[in-house]
Write an enzyme that holds these catalytic residues in place. Structure first.
Site, PDB file in Angstrom:
ATOM      1  N   GLU A 277       3.466  -6.607   2.545  1.00  0.00           N
ATOM      2  CA  GLU A 277       2.739  -5.410   3.000  1.00  0.00           C
ATOM      3  C   GLU A 277       3.689  -4.330   3.498  1.00  0.00           C
ATOM      4  O   GLU A 277       3.341  -3.563   4.383  1.00  0.00           O
ATOM      5  CB  GLU A 277       1.696  -5.753   4.077  1.00  0.00           C
ATOM      6  CG  GLU A 277       0.537  -4.773   4.093  1.00  0.00           C
ATOM      7  CD  GLU A 277      -0.549  -5.097   5.125  1.00  0.00           C
ATOM      8  OE1 GLU A 277      -0.437  -6.104   5.813  1.00  0.00           O
ATOM      9  OE2 GLU A 277      -1.510  -4.314   5.208  1.00  0.00           O
TER      10      GLU A 277
ATOM     11  N   HIS B  71      -2.821 -11.069   4.907  1.00  0.00           N
ATOM     12  CA  HIS B  71      -2.347 -11.338   6.270  1.00  0.00           C
ATOM     13  C   HIS B  71      -2.380 -12.841   6.525  1.00  0.00           C
ATOM     14  O   HIS B  71      -2.896 -13.314   7.549  1.00  0.00           O
ATOM     15  CB  HIS B  71      -3.182 -10.568   7.304  1.00  0.00           C
ATOM     16  CG  HIS B  71      -3.500  -9.162   6.848  1.00  0.00           C
ATOM     17  ND1 HIS B  71      -4.763  -8.782   6.475  1.00  0.00           N
ATOM     18  CD2 HIS B  71      -2.708  -8.091   6.632  1.00  0.00           C
ATOM     19  CE1 HIS B  71      -4.738  -7.522   6.067  1.00  0.00           C
ATOM     20  NE2 HIS B  71      -3.507  -7.074   6.154  1.00  0.00           N
TER      21      HIS B  71
ATOM     22  N   HIS C 157       0.856  -1.195   0.000  1.00  0.00           N
ATOM     23  CA  HIS C 157       0.000   0.000   0.000  1.00  0.00           C
ATOM     24  C   HIS C 157       0.892   1.245   0.000  1.00  0.00           C
ATOM     25  O   HIS C 157       1.987   1.225   0.557  1.00  0.00           O
ATOM     26  CB  HIS C 157      -0.895   0.037   1.246  1.00  0.00           C
ATOM     27  CG  HIS C 157      -1.787  -1.156   1.403  1.00  0.00           C
ATOM     28  ND1 HIS C 157      -2.793  -1.434   0.520  1.00  0.00           N
ATOM     29  CD2 HIS C 157      -1.820  -2.144   2.350  1.00  0.00           C
ATOM     30  CE1 HIS C 157      -3.421  -2.548   0.924  1.00  0.00           C
ATOM     31  NE2 HIS C 157      -2.844  -2.988   2.015  1.00  0.00           N
TER      32      HIS C 157
END
Lengths: 336, 336
Positions: B284, B223, B8
């Site tokens: 991530e 996740h 992100h």
């Protein structure tokens, strides 16, 4: 001795559920409300409900005693109001007491609390005291989300809960953090709501100083701690980024995990990642998963097998998990 | 080539957040609302925001390209209304597009959707189409709980979502199931809400026939799949008790897990339990956990190290995880 710290009376005689349905009907039409005296369950019915289920499985699996509480999904704290929960909790806890009197070698009681959304937790104190002092119960189940999946209550670390914690400390009883049935269609009760409840509670504890205020307060997070051991690195890292103390220091004098993880790799991870001092043996039988695993030929929830088969822990650590830690956490448990 | 499927833009220039704050202020006082033209971010600012962060870490860790989307916690679908989310999503997605144009070797885009609680998901179709067709994005992030922790939307398996799924199938783009910031104080955004969102979505899929209706629809559960791999026995058992097909048949043509699990035992469990065909490499970074693990001396979120160190999978399976599966799931990803 092998102590299973997590069993619910999921096999209670049908009359209990009928009684509950009448109670729920009575919320709309008080004429339908059951009198307390109308819950007629005989000792033989109780024996029948256990002999072919929990007792049979205890014998087959070689476990000795189960720390036993009312069916968790049946607590249904979101239904009715505080009085509804009071009457229902009393009925359920009394039945657990009868189980423990009939089979004192096999069961020791933990109570359901009469929680209700928005109602102050001190409201649960009389029932907790009654169960501990009159019935000899050794702990309680605490629902972090009495709304049943809307999560409308303050976090477990909010002062909202403190009066109940004061009483738990005074009585020296731990709580298992355990949600009940989900009434939110997003959640499957045993598949996601239970596990999410566990993960959520852990993270609430991680971000608070609750255990500075209550150094002797003890919680068991069931279902192997939800997602927590699998993501132990994430939790260590989040705590570190937040400048919190290491998890061991922050939490592990107060927070314990059970072993309700239904496959060997999951148990192996739990036993590798979480200190043996913080793990309590449990199976939750007869509970969320009742079938036989075709990969092993044994019941999914026969968690003793996984611990026996684990090769990383020695006999001393396994003895803690099977018995020693339960005696430590449930300090009122005097063995049999 | 090593493809990180989950990054992100957490390091976006401060102007983006200022713009958002003006947008939020504009909800109360329209005079404060920022014009779209007033988001002035230069190419140099974008370069600066990435060179010392994602690009540096790509180089250091030896990963090649990141499938990149707007900051997940920043989506904030619960704020304002459908138009608020539309304007905000457009601004965020345009910035991702600029990143991908500046660094086409390093980033490929995935879009934020303009979801809003109670607003029909087909409302997201124009922005999805725009991002895929005009910007060359290869997927989207789908929030199963645009309320931010109140879970007020129907489950992902409800027909409510079907028009969006029809478009995803037509465009041949997968969705990563990803919640945003929690506005419910029970939940910590990255510690419990994210993980619960993953577990919840998986269980929704398990109990439905969604993939009979959409055999080619694809979801990535990030996740590491939340709690799912750790409780894989529980999920196999629940499916079996419900007389559902085995999980492999029921789900694993459509559901994939990423590797955002920040310690070796967690990755080892994931790689042992979930078929290699269903795992996509991801870190991530720069994300939920930014520190260095004192137990290893390396970043918690340097997940490539854990996969490299894993001894149970062979080179062929690891190649699938690092690249092959990303090419399969993100079929519009044509590599570089």
């Amino acid at each position: 001795m092998i102590v299973d710290c997590h069993g619910h009376y999921t096999t209670a005689p049908r009359e209990l559920e009928d009684h509950r349905q009448k109670q729920i009907a009575g919320l709309k039409d008080p004429k339908l409300s059951p009198g307390k005296a109308n819950l007629n369950i005989s000792d033989d019915q109780i024996r029948d409900s256990l002999e072919s289920a929990q007792l049979k499985l205890q014998r087959e699996r070689g476990t000795d005693i189960t720390i036993f509480s009312p069916r968790a999904s049946g607590m249904g704290h979101h239904i009715g109001d505080a009085q509804t929960s009071e009457h229902w909790s009393e009925a359920c806890n009394e039945l657990i007491h009868r189980v423990c009197m009939l089979y004192p070698q096999n069961f020791v009681g933990v109570c359901q609390l009469p929680q209700s959304p928005g109602v102050r937790p001190q409201n649960c104190i009389p029932e907790l005291e009654r169960c501990v002092k009159e019935y000899g119960f050794i702990g309680c189940n605490l629902n972090p989300d009495p709304s049943g999946g809307h999560w409308s209550e303050p976090p477990l670390t909010d002062r909202w809960w403190y009066p109940l914690y004061e009483k738990m400390v005074e009585l020296d009883v731990p709580a298992m953090v355990h949600v009940s049935m989900a009434c939110n269609p997003c959640f499957h009760t045993t598949g996601s709501h239970y596990i999410n409840g566990d993960t959520t509670a852990f993270m609430q504890f991680l971000t608070s100083d609750l255990f500075k205020d209550f150094p002797t307060l003890k919680f068991i997070i069931p279902h192997g701690g939800g997602a927590v051991p699998y993501h132990w690195g994430r939790y260590r890292g989040i705590a570190q980024d937040m400048k919190r103390p290491p998890l061991k220091e922050l939490l592990l004098n107060n927070v314990y995990f059970d072993t309700c993880v239904y496959h060997q790799p999951g148990i192996d991870l739990l036993l590798k990642v979480i200190p043996a001092d913080n793990i309590l043996f449990a199976s939750e039988m007869v509970g969320a998963v009742r079938g036989i695993d075709p990969q092993t030929g044994h019941y999914y929830d026969d968690t003793k097998r996984y611990i026996d088969a684990n090769t990383s822990l020695g006999a001393g650590d396994k003895q803690k998990i099977f018995e020693g830690n339960a005696r430590k956490v449930f300090s009122r448990f005097k063995g049999r």
